[in-house]
Design an enzyme around this catalytic site. Structure first.
Site, mmCIF file in Angstrom:
data_model
loop_
_atom_site.group_PDB
_atom_site.id
_atom_site.type_symbol
_atom_site.label_atom_id
_atom_site.label_comp_id
_atom_site.label_asym_id
_atom_site.label_seq_id
_atom_site.Cartn_x
_atom_site.Cartn_y
_atom_site.Cartn_z
ATOM 1 N N PHE A 1 90.561 -46.876 76.429
ATOM 2 C CA PHE A 1 90.006 -47.754 75.391
ATOM 3 C C PHE A 1 88.602 -48.235 75.715
ATOM 4 O O PHE A 1 87.852 -48.623 74.821
ATOM 5 C CB PHE A 1 90.931 -48.973 75.184
ATOM 6 N N SER B 1 94.094 -45.341 83.473
ATOM 7 C CA SER B 1 94.558 -46.057 84.664
ATOM 8 C C SER B 1 95.145 -45.074 85.683
ATOM 9 O O SER B 1 95.548 -43.961 85.328
ATOM 10 C CB SER B 1 95.610 -47.086 84.265
ATOM 11 N N CYS C 1 85.042 -49.124 84.249
ATOM 12 C CA CYS C 1 85.566 -48.528 85.483
ATOM 13 C C CYS C 1 84.556 -48.644 86.613
ATOM 14 O O CYS C 1 84.889 -48.454 87.770
ATOM 15 C CB CYS C 1 85.902 -47.069 85.253
HETATM 16 P P1 NAD Z 1 95.551 -46.156 80.007
HETATM 17 O O1 NAD Z 1 95.895 -45.399 81.224
HETATM 18 O O2 NAD Z 1 96.490 -47.208 79.533
HETATM 19 O O3 NAD Z 1 95.348 -45.156 78.762
HETATM 20 C C1 NAD Z 1 94.529 -44.026 78.847
HETATM 21 C C2 NAD Z 1 95.037 -42.973 77.864
HETATM 22 O O4 NAD Z 1 96.360 -42.594 78.233
HETATM 23 C C3 NAD Z 1 95.118 -43.482 76.428
HETATM 24 O O5 NAD Z 1 94.697 -42.466 75.558
HETATM 25 C C4 NAD Z 1 96.592 -43.798 76.251
HETATM 26 O O6 NAD Z 1 97.040 -43.636 74.921
HETATM 27 C C5 NAD Z 1 97.267 -42.800 77.155
HETATM 28 N N1 NAD Z 1 98.528 -43.305 77.710
HETATM 29 C C6 NAD Z 1 98.864 -44.595 77.948
HETATM 30 N N2 NAD Z 1 100.111 -44.669 78.468
HETATM 31 C C7 NAD Z 1 100.565 -43.407 78.569
HETATM 32 C C8 NAD Z 1 101.791 -42.832 79.051
HETATM 33 N N3 NAD Z 1 102.773 -43.589 79.520
HETATM 34 N N4 NAD Z 1 101.917 -41.496 79.010
HETATM 35 C C9 NAD Z 1 100.929 -40.716 78.545
HETATM 36 N N5 NAD Z 1 99.750 -41.203 78.079
HETATM 37 C C10 NAD Z 1 99.564 -42.536 78.098
HETATM 38 O O7 NAD Z 1 94.087 -46.768 80.260
HETATM 39 P P2 NAD Z 1 93.287 -47.792 79.352
HETATM 40 O O8 NAD Z 1 93.899 -49.139 79.489
HETATM 41 O O9 NAD Z 1 93.069 -47.239 77.993
HETATM 42 O O10 NAD Z 1 91.847 -47.762 80.080
HETATM 43 C C11 NAD Z 1 91.546 -48.551 81.188
HETATM 44 C C12 NAD Z 1 91.739 -47.785 82.476
HETATM 45 O O11 NAD Z 1 90.924 -46.610 82.483
HETATM 46 C C13 NAD Z 1 91.300 -48.572 83.700
HETATM 47 O O12 NAD Z 1 92.237 -48.362 84.715
HETATM 48 C C14 NAD Z 1 89.955 -47.975 84.060
HETATM 49 O O13 NAD Z 1 89.578 -48.103 85.408
HETATM 50 C C15 NAD Z 1 90.179 -46.546 83.699
HETATM 51 N N6 NAD Z 1 88.922 -45.855 83.511
HETATM 52 C C16 NAD Z 1 88.521 -45.031 84.519
HETATM 53 C C17 NAD Z 1 87.315 -44.376 84.412
HETATM 54 C C18 NAD Z 1 86.845 -43.473 85.504
HETATM 55 O O14 NAD Z 1 85.838 -42.818 85.327
HETATM 56 N N7 NAD Z 1 87.522 -43.364 86.631
HETATM 57 C C19 NAD Z 1 86.518 -44.554 83.273
HETATM 58 C C20 NAD Z 1 86.967 -45.395 82.264
HETATM 59 C C21 NAD Z 1 88.184 -46.052 82.404
#
Ligand code: NAD
Length: 497
Positions: A150, A227, A282
């Site tokens: 997000f 995440s 991130c």
């Molecule tokens: P999230 O892991 O909740 O969701 C990411 C994606 O996975 C979304 O499209 C979501 O719909 C999907 N998803 C969620 N739960 C799932 C499940 N159980 N099974 C399969 N798919 C699922 O992350 P978020 O809250 O949207 O974003 C924030 C996180 O992203 C933070 O941890 C942040 O550090 C990380 N992030 C990392 C980077 C990087 O470059 N390392 C960059 C941006 C964000």
């Protein structure tokens, strides 16, 4: 009235009726502004089939034609970046200038991908043996899936899809269900730019859509950002189903301040990188490691600056917007409570902030803790909110040990005027992206983005040449054109003569 947000498949918005939906909020008011369709497995298959059919002709399209489409898309996105940014602010909550910043960083990857004819150039060796030449080429994979978080609804998808498409692949993207609208506008811009239908598809939804992509036999690669728990799952499941996977996970980014640092510069950097986008980056700095005796002076400078920060509706020119959802705001607040319970010193309390915005918004003001220790949950966990923790250490070595012991290794920064110390830090630190007197060291598009340890699963980082390699497969051709003097039978292993 709430907006209806649906999939974009084969060049058009989906006309079916979804069985499941998600609610989209304006985080600055707390109101529901949209209903987003959640894809079923049948819809996943529809999107992948459209992409597979489009790939057949797209990857045969000439490099010059492909780069022309990329250039046209770049111009359209640049012209409409204000509209994309407004959609981001409306659903994510980050302030408008920050939303514009993320679109601009995404545009840089589009510009990089415009050079695809150069990026795909292989090698050629003439006469490796008598009359024999060898050359290498890189070819696209087919249908590739992108699953994004997000916090950067435009930039993170753009780390991947400009290069994937330029290299000749077809894309199915599953953006975050929390802020799905920006990518739908991007899809329309691709169509306007002349990209053939089916090369860029948007699938909205949740775990069902993600699992559908992970398990679909026609999806050849997955780029995931989110995440760490989900990144690990994506990597394990995707590779089990035979896919190439890069899964970028969470972070806890340390900023180390040495005693000789410019403390005003360091205090500005801590504020900008700690509280920009309400800490939902991130690459946000969430752990400030002060090498004594600087802590008292540094904290006082940070506290002064925090007093001037404004929190409010992202459209009103405030410094910091709301958090993305009520659930997330409450989770971050519970970390503030845990920090107090575990004995950290709460220097600035962001709970109950004064805001320039509606009372129902998902507000939490900038929060500062001092005397945080390595065992506290506010230090061990990724909080992903406007909470900055100060850890005091006595030596440079203790600072390095702290950073290297942490499970995350996304980004880090060191503030110092000692070139030798900075050089030693860049060498010794086990983190993928390092800033020297730069707080958020996000690499330019022509370098690659990615962390170490629990911040990345898989081998390839995003964009730059690693991105080009991720979305292509290498092939080496050994060729000999008929020369009557080199005929004859020889069952031995080929040797160069
Ligand atoms: P999230 O892991 O909740 O969701 C990411 C994606 O996975 C979304 O499209 C979501 O719909 C999907 N998803 C969620 N739960 C799932 C499940 N159980 N099974 C399969 N798919 C699922 O992350 P978020 O809250 O949207 O974003 C924030 C996180 O992203 C933070 O941890 C942040 O550090 C990380 N992030 C990392 C980077 C990087 O470059 N390392 C960059 C941006 C964000």
């Amino acid at each position: 009235m709430t907006a209806h947000i649906t999939h974009f498949i084969n060049g058009s918005f989906w006309s079916g009726t979804a069985e499941r939906h998600g609610e989209v909020f304006n985080p600055a008011t707390g109101e529901v502004t949209g209903q987003v369709d959640f894809a079923s497995l049948a819809v996943v298959d529809e999107a992948v089939s459209a992409a597979k059919a489009a790939f057949d002709s797209w990857h045969k399209t000439s490099l010059s034609r492909r780069s022309q489409v990329l250039f046209a898309f770049r111009e359209l996105l640049n012209a409409r970046k204000g509209d994309v940014a407004a959609l981001i602010t409306a659903e994510h909550g980050k302030v408008l200038s920050d939303a514009l910043g993320e679109v601009t960083r995404g545009l840089e990857v589009v510009e990089f991908a415009c050079g695809i004819p150069h990026l795909l150039k292989g090698g050629y060796s003439e006469s490796v043996s008598t009359g024999v030449d060898v050359y290498s080429i890189r070819q696209p994979l087919g249908v590739v899936g992108i699953i994004s978080p997000f916090n950067f609804p435009a930039m993170v998808p753009m780390w991947f899809f400009p290069i994937a498409i330029a290299a000749g692949n077809a894309v199915v993207i599953k953006p975050s269900e929390k802020d799905p609208s920006a990518i739908n506008l991007v899809a329309q811009l691709w169509k306007e730019a002349g990209l053939p239908d089916g090369v860029f598809n948007v699938l909205h939804g949740d775990k069902v859509a993600v699992d559908g992509l992970l398990e679909h036999p026609d999806v050849k690669a997955i780029s995931f950002v989110g995440s760490t728990a989900i990144a690990r799952y994506i990597y394990e499941t995707g590779t089990k189903f035979g896919k190439r996977v890069q899964a970028l996970g969470g972070a806890k980014n340390h900023m180390v301040v040495l005693p000789d640092a410019d403390l005003d510069l360091a205090a500005d950097a801590a504020i900008n990188a700690g509280f920009g986008s309400a800490g939902e980056r991130c690459m946000a700095i969430s752990a400030l490691v002060a090498v004594e005796p600087v802590a008292d002076e540094l904290i006082s400078k940070i506290q002064d600056r925090m007093g001037k920060l404004t929190t409010g509706d992202g459209t009103r020119g405030c410094d910091m917007g709301p958090l993305v959802t009520r659930v997330h705001r409450d989770k971050v607040t519970s970390y503030v409570e845990a920090g107090v319970d575990q004995g950290a010193t709460l220097v600035v309390d962001g709970r109950n902030p004064q805001v320039d915005g509606a009372p129902g918004g998902f507000w939490l003001g900038p929060t500062l803790f001092d005397n945080v220790t390595a065992s506290m949950s506010i230090y061990r966990d990724e909080i992903f909110g406007p909470v900055l923790s100060v850890l005091r250490v006595k030596t440079y070595e203790a600072a390095v040990e702290l950073v290297n012991d942490h499970p995350y290794g996304n980004g880090t920064a060191i503030f110092t005027n000692d070139g030798g110390a900075a050089r030693r830090y860049q060498n010794e630190i086990q983190v993928g992206m390092v800033g020297i007197n730069v707080p958020i060291p996000v690499p330019m598009a022509y370098y690659s983005f990615g962390g170490w340890k629990s911040s990345l699963f898989g081998d390839s980082h995003a964009h730059g040449m690693e991105g080009v390699h991720f979305f292509t497969r290498g092939k080496v051709v050994t060729s000999r054109w008929l020369d009557p003097s080199h005929g004859g039978l020889n069952l031995g292993f080929p040797q160069n003569v």
